[in-house]
Design a protein around this motif. Sequence first.
Motif, PDB file in Angstrom:
ATOM      1  N   CYS A   1      -4.800  -6.612  -5.548  1.00 26.10           N
ATOM      2  CA  CYS A   1      -4.395  -5.339  -6.119  1.00 26.10           C
ATOM      3  C   CYS A   1      -5.236  -4.179  -5.608  1.00 26.10           C
ATOM      4  N   SER A   2      -6.375  -4.450  -5.015  1.00 27.34           N
ATOM      5  CA  SER A   2      -7.203  -3.362  -4.503  1.00 27.34           C
ATOM      6  C   SER A   2      -6.658  -2.900  -3.162  1.00 27.34           C
TER       7      SER A   2
ATOM      8  N   LYS B   1      -9.990   1.086  -5.468  1.00 26.39           N
ATOM      9  CA  LYS B   1      -9.096   1.226  -6.613  1.00 26.39           C
ATOM     10  C   LYS B   1      -8.846   2.677  -7.030  1.00 26.39           C
TER      11      LYS B   1
ATOM     12  N   TYR C   1      -5.459   3.836  -8.611  1.00 25.87           N
ATOM     13  CA  TYR C   1      -4.238   3.238  -8.100  1.00 25.87           C
ATOM     14  C   TYR C   1      -4.416   1.730  -7.932  1.00 25.87           C
ATOM     15  N   THR C   2      -3.282   1.070  -7.747  1.00 28.34           N
ATOM     16  CA  THR C   2      -3.260  -0.320  -7.314  1.00 28.34           C
ATOM     17  C   THR C   2      -2.307  -0.413  -6.137  1.00 28.34           C
TER      18      THR C   2
ATOM     19  N   ASN D   1       0.605  -2.201  -4.401  1.00 35.16           N
ATOM     20  CA  ASN D   1       1.648  -3.075  -4.921  1.00 35.16           C
ATOM     21  C   ASN D   1       2.579  -3.641  -3.860  1.00 35.16           C
TER      22      ASN D   1
ATOM     23  N   GLU E   1      -1.967   5.143 -11.781  1.00 39.69           N
ATOM     24  CA  GLU E   1      -1.995   4.668 -13.163  1.00 39.69           C
ATOM     25  C   GLU E   1      -0.951   5.364 -14.031  1.00 39.69           C
TER      26      GLU E   1
END
Length: 127
Positions: free
Chosen positions: A19-20, A46, A62-63, A65, A81
Motif C-alpha cells: 500500500c505504500s 505514505k 495516500y495509499t 492502489n 485519504e
Amino acid sequence: MKKISIALLGILAVILVGCSGSDTYRGSWKATDSKGVKSDLFFNAKDFTVTNNSGKKEKFEYTQNSVEVINSVSTYGIQLEDGRGYKISFPKSDDESIGIITDQNGNPLYAISRKKYIKYEDIFKLY
C-alpha cells in the motif's frame, strides 16, 4: 493449522507493504499545471507535499492502489485519504524521470520532471 496462520500473516504483511508508494515516484519533482503554474512535489511512502510557487505547503496522505504497465507505459494509481484518486504515468518507456499526473477522470493536473519544470507539450513531443 500453524502453517496456514503463518501463510496468512505473510500474505497480510505483503499487502500492507504494497500500500505504500512505489520507489519509482518517491522523492522530489518539479511540477507544472495546465495553466503553467509551477510547484514542487515530494512523495514519501505514505504522503506527499505540494509546495506552490509562493512557498505554501500542503500535505496529503495516500495509499497506492494500482500498478499498470500497458505498451511500456507505467501507471501508478494512488488514492488520497479523502477518497480522491490520481494516476501517475510515465509515458516514455525508458525514462521514469518525466511523467504526468491525472485525476481519476483522466484530466491532466501536472507535468512532472525530476530535473526541470516542463509543460505537457514537452512530454508528448518527445515521441
